[in-house]
Design an enzyme around this catalytic site. Structure first.
Site, PDB file in Angstrom:
ATOM      1  N   LYS A 141      -8.210   3.537   1.818  1.00  0.00           N
ATOM      2  CA  LYS A 141      -7.706   4.848   1.693  1.00  0.00           C
ATOM      3  C   LYS A 141      -7.752   5.516   0.473  1.00  0.00           C
ATOM      4  O   LYS A 141      -7.863   6.687   0.437  1.00  0.00           O
ATOM      5  CB  LYS A 141      -6.181   4.728   2.130  1.00  0.00           C
ATOM      6  CG  LYS A 141      -5.779   4.293   3.544  1.00  0.00           C
ATOM      7  CD  LYS A 141      -4.536   3.967   3.828  1.00  0.00           C
ATOM      8  CE  LYS A 141      -4.350   2.944   5.097  1.00  0.00           C
ATOM      9  NZ  LYS A 141      -5.235   1.797   4.925  1.00  0.00           N
ATOM     10  N   SER A 164     -14.161  27.672 -27.232  1.00  0.00           N
ATOM     11  CA  SER A 164     -14.042  26.487 -28.162  1.00  0.00           C
ATOM     12  C   SER A 164     -13.052  26.623 -29.201  1.00  0.00           C
ATOM     13  O   SER A 164     -12.941  28.159 -29.837  1.00  0.00           O
ATOM     14  CB  SER A 164     -15.393  26.433 -28.703  1.00  0.00           C
ATOM     15  OG  SER A 164     -15.259  25.783 -29.934  1.00  0.00           O
ATOM     16  N   SER A 207       0.729  -1.218   0.032  1.00  0.00           N
ATOM     17  CA  SER A 207       0.049   0.162  -0.062  1.00  0.00           C
ATOM     18  C   SER A 207       0.806   1.417  -0.027  1.00  0.00           C
ATOM     19  O   SER A 207       0.241   2.309  -0.072  1.00  0.00           O
ATOM     20  CB  SER A 207      -0.931  -0.087   1.412  1.00  0.00           C
ATOM     21  OG  SER A 207      -0.313  -0.256   2.379  1.00  0.00           O
ATOM     22  N   LYS A 257     -18.323  30.856 -28.295  1.00  0.00           N
ATOM     23  CA  LYS A 257     -18.460  30.194 -27.135  1.00  0.00           C
ATOM     24  C   LYS A 257     -17.610  30.660 -25.825  1.00  0.00           C
ATOM     25  O   LYS A 257     -16.460  31.025 -26.025  1.00  0.00           O
ATOM     26  CB  LYS A 257     -18.037  28.628 -27.417  1.00  0.00           C
ATOM     27  CG  LYS A 257     -19.043  28.165 -28.502  1.00  0.00           C
ATOM     28  CD  LYS A 257     -20.175  27.455 -27.813  1.00  0.00           C
ATOM     29  CE  LYS A 257     -20.041  26.121 -27.492  1.00  0.00           C
ATOM     30  NZ  LYS A 257     -21.050  25.571 -27.168  1.00  0.00           N
ATOM     31  N   GLN A 316      -7.586  -2.261   3.950  1.00  0.00           N
ATOM     32  CA  GLN A 316      -6.503  -1.359   3.126  1.00  0.00           C
ATOM     33  C   GLN A 316      -7.116  -0.704   2.026  1.00  0.00           C
ATOM     34  O   GLN A 316      -6.783   0.431   1.653  1.00  0.00           O
ATOM     35  CB  GLN A 316      -5.230  -2.282   2.785  1.00  0.00           C
ATOM     36  CG  GLN A 316      -4.288  -1.513   2.224  1.00  0.00           C
ATOM     37  CD  GLN A 316      -3.066  -2.434   2.120  1.00  0.00           C
ATOM     38  OE1 GLN A 316      -2.390  -2.708   2.994  1.00  0.00           O
ATOM     39  NE2 GLN A 316      -2.713  -3.030   1.069  1.00  0.00           N
ATOM     40  N   THR A 319     -40.559  26.401  -9.730  1.00  0.00           N
ATOM     41  CA  THR A 319     -40.596  24.965  -9.630  1.00  0.00           C
ATOM     42  C   THR A 319     -40.915  24.032 -10.847  1.00  0.00           C
ATOM     43  O   THR A 319     -41.251  24.700 -11.780  1.00  0.00           O
ATOM     44  CB  THR A 319     -41.883  24.973  -8.669  1.00  0.00           C
ATOM     45  OG1 THR A 319     -43.103  25.215  -9.598  1.00  0.00           O
ATOM     46  CG2 THR A 319     -41.960  25.525  -7.472  1.00  0.00           C
ATOM     47  N   HIS A 320     -40.363  22.831 -10.700  1.00  0.00           N
ATOM     48  CA  HIS A 320     -40.317  22.066 -12.013  1.00  0.00           C
ATOM     49  C   HIS A 320     -39.610  22.998 -13.253  1.00  0.00           C
ATOM     50  O   HIS A 320     -39.786  22.779 -14.495  1.00  0.00           O
ATOM     51  CB  HIS A 320     -41.641  22.058 -12.615  1.00  0.00           C
ATOM     52  CG  HIS A 320     -42.579  21.416 -11.598  1.00  0.00           C
ATOM     53  ND1 HIS A 320     -42.961  20.039 -11.317  1.00  0.00           N
ATOM     54  CD2 HIS A 320     -43.427  22.140 -10.703  1.00  0.00           C
ATOM     55  CE1 HIS A 320     -43.791  20.017 -10.329  1.00  0.00           C
ATOM     56  NE2 HIS A 320     -44.147  20.965  -9.939  1.00  0.00           N
ATOM     57  N   GLU A 357     -19.683  22.698 -15.138  1.00  0.00           N
ATOM     58  CA  GLU A 357     -19.979  21.470 -15.610  1.00  0.00           C
ATOM     59  C   GLU A 357     -19.255  20.267 -14.824  1.00  0.00           C
ATOM     60  O   GLU A 357     -19.912  19.161 -14.461  1.00  0.00           O
ATOM     61  CB  GLU A 357     -19.744  20.925 -17.104  1.00  0.00           C
ATOM     62  CG  GLU A 357     -20.567  22.124 -17.908  1.00  0.00           C
ATOM     63  CD  GLU A 357     -20.014  22.102 -19.367  1.00  0.00           C
ATOM     64  OE1 GLU A 357     -20.335  21.218 -20.126  1.00  0.00           O
ATOM     65  OE2 GLU A 357     -19.272  22.952 -19.576  1.00  0.00           O
TER      66      GLU A 357
HETATM   67  N1  ARG Z   1      -1.183  -1.254   5.141  1.00  0.00           N
HETATM   68  C1  ARG Z   1      -2.080  -1.787   6.045  1.00  0.00           C
HETATM   69  C2  ARG Z   1      -3.703  -1.055   5.992  1.00  0.00           C
HETATM   70  O1  ARG Z   1      -3.611   0.020   5.410  1.00  0.00           O
HETATM   71  C3  ARG Z   1      -1.737  -1.580   7.541  1.00  0.00           C
HETATM   72  C4  ARG Z   1      -2.333  -2.577   8.396  1.00  0.00           C
HETATM   73  C5  ARG Z   1      -1.799  -3.762   8.280  1.00  0.00           C
HETATM   74  N2  ARG Z   1      -2.066  -4.767   9.248  1.00  0.00           N
HETATM   75  C6  ARG Z   1      -1.833  -6.004   9.088  1.00  0.00           C
HETATM   76  N3  ARG Z   1      -2.313  -6.753  10.183  1.00  0.00           N
HETATM   77  N4  ARG Z   1      -1.287  -6.416   7.913  1.00  0.00           N
HETATM   78  O2  ARG Z   1      -4.766  -1.524   6.479  1.00  0.00           O
END
Ligand code: ARG
Length: 467
Positions: free
Chosen positions: A334, A286, A32, A292, A331, A164-165, A299
């Site tokens: 993120k 444009s 990661s 334009k 994981q 409205t509408h 948008e």
């Molecule tokens: N890179 C992992 C995550 O984002 C960190 C936690 C990993 N924990 C584990 N027991 N492998 O979730």
């Protein structure tokens, strides 16, 4: 970053029981670091708080804790100056930082992970990051609300059609329309405030899942990292991602609001409407059609909600059905949150700029406000008030007059008194006063109504709150 195929030996952090290293493809799917390096500052802050606590509780010697704390600052500056050698074979930000610490300070680095796990480590890092994003959203929304309030203050009594509408309904004021968005974005802001308050508990010290036998002080780390208190259940601490979901949910609603005003800007800036002029700064030309001026930023803001809501659905789907406690599925949280947060902050900034720079086309707004029989309700209300007609009958009389005007190709105030009296003999000359849009909006004095006085009162209230 090193290529996955460089990895042959077992992982130094957890490879004690492993005879060989992971397959290159395993490294690719498992690592990661490519995205969680964004958590570096939070990871280092969490580790520094943890090390200081370990020293205060006698779990680490002051010397070791000092070396760790200083070493982590070196790592921080290496990352911030772009000198840090991120390694894919070290999986994630946590192990990258710890490994570098070991290269820098040697043996004491190995003591940092006492009474801790990557499970509570990532939970605290990510919470800190999301908490910062709540703060950023609150600031961004405040700036946006100020821009709307400034528009409302300038045009508290400018008349425009209310819809409205998307059909002309009743005349309203420009200021009133602007202040509607202030209410919407204020609710968004309070959602981020609420989410922030709820997420502000520290999971550090939950360790892998069960807590730890070391005599740690979780209140100390919670306080050092600006949390209100430590979380109360170690299992929940490492498996909870509600904070990320709440952030995404609040972001989705906010992005939906952005998309609604974006759509109004697209409509209003068209040659058919000409309600507003967007500044050159927020439009594009444009390459083939010289006339334009395209509302591209609006948008894009209309579209961005798809991306943010997509992230929300994605994380919900990841979390659904996960048994306690931590699973590697998590994981996947993120990238969704990073992208949604970046998109939201950019969107808030773009909308703030567009709102601040747009110019209402007052003559066009006034003309549009007066067309489409927009004061028909005022006429019906007059019949109720002045002639004592039941509202349903007044509605019918007004409808007949609207049909008459439509046939003649004129608006309601253009009908003669004689024509009106042919429909209802009680109608008097003073009816014309309510057919003007200025009088119409001025009469809507109910609390929260469109009358300029009401708008000015709301502007004053918000100016004080946003000061
Ligand atoms: N890179 C992992 C995550 O984002 C960190 C936690 C990993 N924990 C584990 N027991 N492998 O979730």
């Amino acid at each position: 970053m090193t290529a996955p195929s460089d990895t042959k030996a077992a992982n130094q952090m957890w490879g004690g029981r492993f005879a060989e290293g992971p397959d290159a493809i395993m490294t690719a799917i498992n690592a990661s670091i490519g995205f969680d390096q964004r958590l570096y500052a939070q990871d280092i802050a969490g580790s520094r708080a943890h090390a200081a606590m370990l020293a205060a509780t006698g779990i680490l010697t002051p010397n070791d804790a000092e070396a760790i704390g200083e070493g982590l600052l070196t790592v921080l500056s290496e990352i911030e100056t772009g000198k840090f050698p991120f390694r894919t074979d070290l999986e994630d930000i946590h192990m990258n930082v710890e490994n570098r610490l070991k290269e820098l300070i040697g043996a004491p680095a190995g003591r940092l992970h006492t009474a801790r796990s990557r499970n509570d480590q990532v939970a605290v890092d990510f919470r800190l990051w999301v908490r910062d994003q709540c703060d950023a959203a609150i600031l961004g929304l405040t700036a946006l609300m100020r821009a709307f309030v400034a528009q409302a203050e300038a045009g508290a009594d400018w008349v425009m059609p209310g819809f409205t509408h998307l059909q002309t309904a009743q005349p309203v004021t420009w200021g009133h329309h602007m202040m509607a968005y202030v209410e919407m974005f204020a609710r968004d802001r309070s959602r981020f405030e609420d989410a922030r308050r709820r997420m502000n508990e520290c999971p550090l010290g939950a360790a892998a899942l069960a807590g730890t036998g070391f005599p740690i002080d979780r209140h100390m780390t919670a306080q050092a990292l600006g949390f209100d208190r430590p979380t109360a259940n170690s299992l929940d601490s490492v498996s909870d991602r509600d904070f990320a979901l709440e952030f995404l949910a609040a972001s989705s609603i906010c992005a939906m609001h952005l998309s609604r005003f974006a759509e109004e800007l697209v409509i209003w800036s068209s040659a058919q409407f000409r309600f507003v002029r967007l500044s050159d700064k927020w439009t594009t030309g444009s390459s083939i059609m010289p006339q334009k001026k395209n509302p591209d930023a609006a948008e894009l803001l209309r579209a961005k909600v798809g991306r943010i809501l997509g992230a929300t659905v994605a994380l919900f789907t990841v979390m659904k059905g996960l048994p306690l406690t931590y699973s590697k599925d998590m994981q996947e949280d993120k990238e969704q949150v990073f992208d949604a947060a970046d998109t939201l902050m950019l969107g808030l900034a773009a909308m703030t700029g567009m709102v601040a720079d747009m110019t209402a086309n007052r003559p066009v707004l006034a003309q549009a406000a007066a067309s489409g029989f927009s004061t028909a309700t005022d006429l019906a209300d007059w019949l109720v008030r002045e002639l004592g007609l039941p509202f349903r009958e007044a509605h019918h009389v007004t409808g007949t007059l609207v049909a008459m005007a439509e046939t003649q190709g004129c608006d309601l105030p253009d009908l003669t008194l004689a024509q009106m009296q042919a429909v209802h003999p009680g109608i008097r000359d003073d009816v014309f006063s309510v057919l003007g849009v200025e009088n119409s909006v001025r009469s809507r004095q109910s609390y929260g109504g469109t009358a300029p006085d009401q708008v000015r009162a709301q502007v004053a209230r918000w100016k004080e709150k946003l000061a």
